[in-house]
Design a protein around this motif. Structure first.
Motif, PDB file in Angstrom:
ATOM      1  N   UNK A  51       0.823  -1.214   0.000  1.00  0.00           N
ATOM      2  CA  UNK A  51       0.000   0.000   0.000  1.00  0.00           C
ATOM      3  C   UNK A  51       0.857   1.264   0.000  1.00  0.00           C
ATOM      4  N   UNK A  52       1.959   1.236   0.736  1.00  0.00           N
ATOM      5  CA  UNK A  52       2.845   2.402   0.751  1.00  0.00           C
ATOM      6  C   UNK A  52       3.326   2.763  -0.651  1.00  0.00           C
ATOM      7  N   UNK A  53       3.537   1.761  -1.475  1.00  0.00           N
ATOM      8  CA  UNK A  53       4.016   1.998  -2.836  1.00  0.00           C
ATOM      9  C   UNK A  53       2.974   2.688  -3.703  1.00  0.00           C
ATOM     10  N   UNK A  54       1.688   2.433  -3.455  1.00  0.00           N
ATOM     11  CA  UNK A  54       0.642   3.034  -4.289  1.00  0.00           C
ATOM     12  C   UNK A  54      -0.029   4.245  -3.636  1.00  0.00           C
ATOM     13  N   UNK A  55       0.357   4.595  -2.414  1.00  0.00           N
ATOM     14  CA  UNK A  55      -0.296   5.703  -1.725  1.00  0.00           C
ATOM     15  C   UNK A  55      -0.204   7.041  -2.458  1.00  0.00           C
ATOM     16  N   UNK A  56       0.915   7.375  -3.100  1.00  0.00           N
ATOM     17  CA  UNK A  56       0.911   8.641  -3.864  1.00  0.00           C
ATOM     18  C   UNK A  56      -0.142   8.640  -4.975  1.00  0.00           C
ATOM     19  N   UNK A  57      -0.280   7.531  -5.672  1.00  0.00           N
ATOM     20  CA  UNK A  57      -1.300   7.443  -6.728  1.00  0.00           C
ATOM     21  C   UNK A  57      -2.699   7.473  -6.121  1.00  0.00           C
ATOM     22  N   UNK A  58      -2.872   6.825  -4.966  1.00  0.00           N
ATOM     23  CA  UNK A  58      -4.170   6.861  -4.287  1.00  0.00           C
ATOM     24  C   UNK A  58      -4.515   8.278  -3.846  1.00  0.00           C
ATOM     25  N   UNK A  59      -3.527   9.022  -3.373  1.00  0.00           N
ATOM     26  CA  UNK A  59      -3.764  10.399  -2.949  1.00  0.00           C
ATOM     27  C   UNK A  59      -4.251  11.238  -4.128  1.00  0.00           C
ATOM     28  N   UNK A  60      -3.607  11.099  -5.268  1.00  0.00           N
ATOM     29  CA  UNK A  60      -4.033  11.830  -6.467  1.00  0.00           C
ATOM     30  C   UNK A  60      -5.452  11.418  -6.857  1.00  0.00           C
ATOM     31  N   UNK A  61      -5.733  10.121  -6.807  1.00  0.00           N
ATOM     32  CA  UNK A  61      -7.069   9.626  -7.154  1.00  0.00           C
ATOM     33  C   UNK A  61      -8.123  10.164  -6.193  1.00  0.00           C
ATOM     34  N   UNK A  62      -7.819  10.165  -4.895  1.00  0.00           N
ATOM     35  CA  UNK A  62      -8.777  10.657  -3.901  1.00  0.00           C
ATOM     36  C   UNK A  62      -9.070  12.133  -4.124  1.00  0.00           C
ATOM     37  N   UNK A  63      -8.035  12.931  -4.326  1.00  0.00           N
ATOM     38  CA  UNK A  63      -8.245  14.370  -4.552  1.00  0.00           C
ATOM     39  C   UNK A  63      -9.090  14.581  -5.816  1.00  0.00           C
ATOM     40  N   UNK A  64      -8.788  13.846  -6.880  1.00  0.00           N
ATOM     41  CA  UNK A  64      -9.557  13.974  -8.121  1.00  0.00           C
ATOM     42  C   UNK A  64     -11.018  13.586  -7.907  1.00  0.00           C
ATOM     43  N   UNK A  65     -11.251  12.494  -7.196  1.00  0.00           N
ATOM     44  CA  UNK A  65     -12.620  12.038  -6.954  1.00  0.00           C
ATOM     45  C   UNK A  65     -13.362  13.007  -6.036  1.00  0.00           C
ATOM     46  N   UNK A  66     -12.682  13.543  -5.025  1.00  0.00           N
ATOM     47  CA  UNK A  66     -13.314  14.540  -4.147  1.00  0.00           C
ATOM     48  C   UNK A  66     -13.740  15.747  -4.970  1.00  0.00           C
ATOM     49  N   UNK A  67     -12.857  16.238  -5.820  1.00  0.00           N
ATOM     50  CA  UNK A  67     -13.202  17.390  -6.656  1.00  0.00           C
ATOM     51  C   UNK A  67     -14.352  17.059  -7.605  1.00  0.00           C
ATOM     52  N   UNK A  68     -14.369  15.862  -8.120  1.00  0.00           N
ATOM     53  CA  UNK A  68     -15.411  15.428  -9.046  1.00  0.00           C
ATOM     54  C   UNK A  68     -16.775  15.288  -8.367  1.00  0.00           C
ATOM     55  N   UNK A  69     -16.787  14.932  -7.101  1.00  0.00           N
ATOM     56  CA  UNK A  69     -18.048  14.679  -6.398  1.00  0.00           C
ATOM     57  C   UNK A  69     -18.546  15.864  -5.567  1.00  0.00           C
ATOM     58  N   UNK A  70     -17.787  16.942  -5.500  1.00  0.00           N
ATOM     59  CA  UNK A  70     -18.198  18.086  -4.679  1.00  0.00           C
ATOM     60  C   UNK A  70     -19.551  18.659  -5.122  1.00  0.00           C
ATOM     61  N   UNK A  71     -19.673  18.933  -6.387  1.00  0.00           N
ATOM     62  CA  UNK A  71     -20.921  19.535  -6.898  1.00  0.00           C
ATOM     63  C   UNK A  71     -22.119  18.602  -6.748  1.00  0.00           C
ATOM     64  N   UNK A  72     -22.020  17.317  -7.125  1.00  0.00           N
ATOM     65  CA  UNK A  72     -23.188  16.433  -6.948  1.00  0.00           C
ATOM     66  C   UNK A  72     -23.587  16.230  -5.483  1.00  0.00           C
ATOM     67  N   UNK A  73     -22.643  16.334  -4.564  1.00  0.00           N
ATOM     68  CA  UNK A  73     -22.965  16.139  -3.143  1.00  0.00           C
ATOM     69  C   UNK A  73     -23.831  17.271  -2.603  1.00  0.00           C
ATOM     70  N   UNK A  74     -23.658  18.480  -3.138  1.00  0.00           N
ATOM     71  CA  UNK A  74     -24.427  19.622  -2.638  1.00  0.00           C
ATOM     72  C   UNK A  74     -25.932  19.477  -2.879  1.00  0.00           C
ATOM     73  N   UNK A  75     -26.382  19.199  -4.121  1.00  0.00           N
ATOM     74  CA  UNK A  75     -27.834  19.043  -4.302  1.00  0.00           C
ATOM     75  C   UNK A  75     -28.396  17.809  -3.582  1.00  0.00           C
ATOM     76  N   UNK A  76     -27.581  16.771  -3.485  1.00  0.00           N
ATOM     77  CA  UNK A  76     -28.023  15.582  -2.755  1.00  0.00           C
ATOM     78  C   UNK A  76     -28.252  15.931  -1.285  1.00  0.00           C
ATOM     79  N   UNK A  77     -27.327  16.684  -0.713  1.00  0.00           N
ATOM     80  CA  UNK A  77     -27.468  17.119   0.679  1.00  0.00           C
ATOM     81  C   UNK A  77     -28.691  18.005   0.844  1.00  0.00           C
ATOM     82  N   UNK A  78     -28.885  18.952  -0.070  1.00  0.00           N
ATOM     83  CA  UNK A  78     -30.009  19.878   0.074  1.00  0.00           C
ATOM     84  C   UNK A  78     -31.362  19.192  -0.087  1.00  0.00           C
ATOM     85  N   UNK A  79     -31.399  18.012  -0.682  1.00  0.00           N
ATOM     86  CA  UNK A  79     -32.650  17.241  -0.747  1.00  0.00           C
ATOM     87  C   UNK A  79     -32.972  16.603   0.601  1.00  0.00           C
ATOM     88  N   UNK A  80     -31.952  16.451   1.444  1.00  0.00           N
ATOM     89  CA  UNK A  80     -32.134  15.765   2.717  1.00  0.00           C
ATOM     90  C   UNK A  80     -32.281  16.699   3.913  1.00  0.00           C
TER      91      UNK A  80
END
Length: 145
Positions: A51-80
């Motif tokens: 896991x230590x060997x792939x953690x830099x790639x995982x960090x990049x993936x997590x940041x990309x996915x967080x940025x990608x999901x920020x906008x969809x999370x807002x309307x989903x939250x406001x429905x609840x």
């Protein structure tokens, strides 16, 4: 101070947003895959060093996915939540919606990153993998928040 409730000013600037996202991402990448990997293949030194060997790639993936999901999370939250709901309700439900969306994508992307190959395996195993991954991610994020 503007007189507006404090929670309407969060995050207060882009620097705070980036800093918060990076701190949470680094902590998440150092905990969530370790727990998931340990439950999948056993808590061994070999699993952890792999896991230590792939953690830099995982960090990049997590940041990309967080940025990608920020906008969809807002309307989903406001429905609840409703405008009169507490700050805590808004924050908990926003975190839940964010983790839900992030875990959907990271179940696939994280598996590809950890295995160092793109395959259909995480898609075929999705119904089995995602509930466990989402639960682990939410529990860890709840402890962080």
């Amino acid at each position: 101070m503007s007189g507006a409730p404090f929670h309407t000013d969060l995050p207060r600037n882009p620097k705070e947003s980036i800093t918060f996202m990076l701190v949470i991402a680094v902590i998440s990448v150092n905990t969530i895959p370790v727990v998931i990997g340990g439950l999948t293949s056993g808590f061994t030194l070999a699993m952890w060093t792999g896991l230590l060997q792939v953690m830099p790639a995982l960090l990049v993936a997590v940041v990309a996915v967080v940025l990608l999901t920020m906008k969809p999370a807002q309307p989903l939250t406001s429905r609840l939540v409703r405008p009169g709901d507490s700050f805590r309700a808004h924050m908990v439900l926003h975190a839940l919606c964010s983790v839900l969306l992030i875990s959907l994508l990271m179940t696939v992307v994280g598996t590809w990153t950890g295995a160092r190959q793109i395959s259909t395996e995480p898609l075929e195993q999705f119904a089995h993998l995602w509930p466990r991954n989402c639960t682990i991610a939410f529990l860890i994020e709840a402890l962080l928040a």
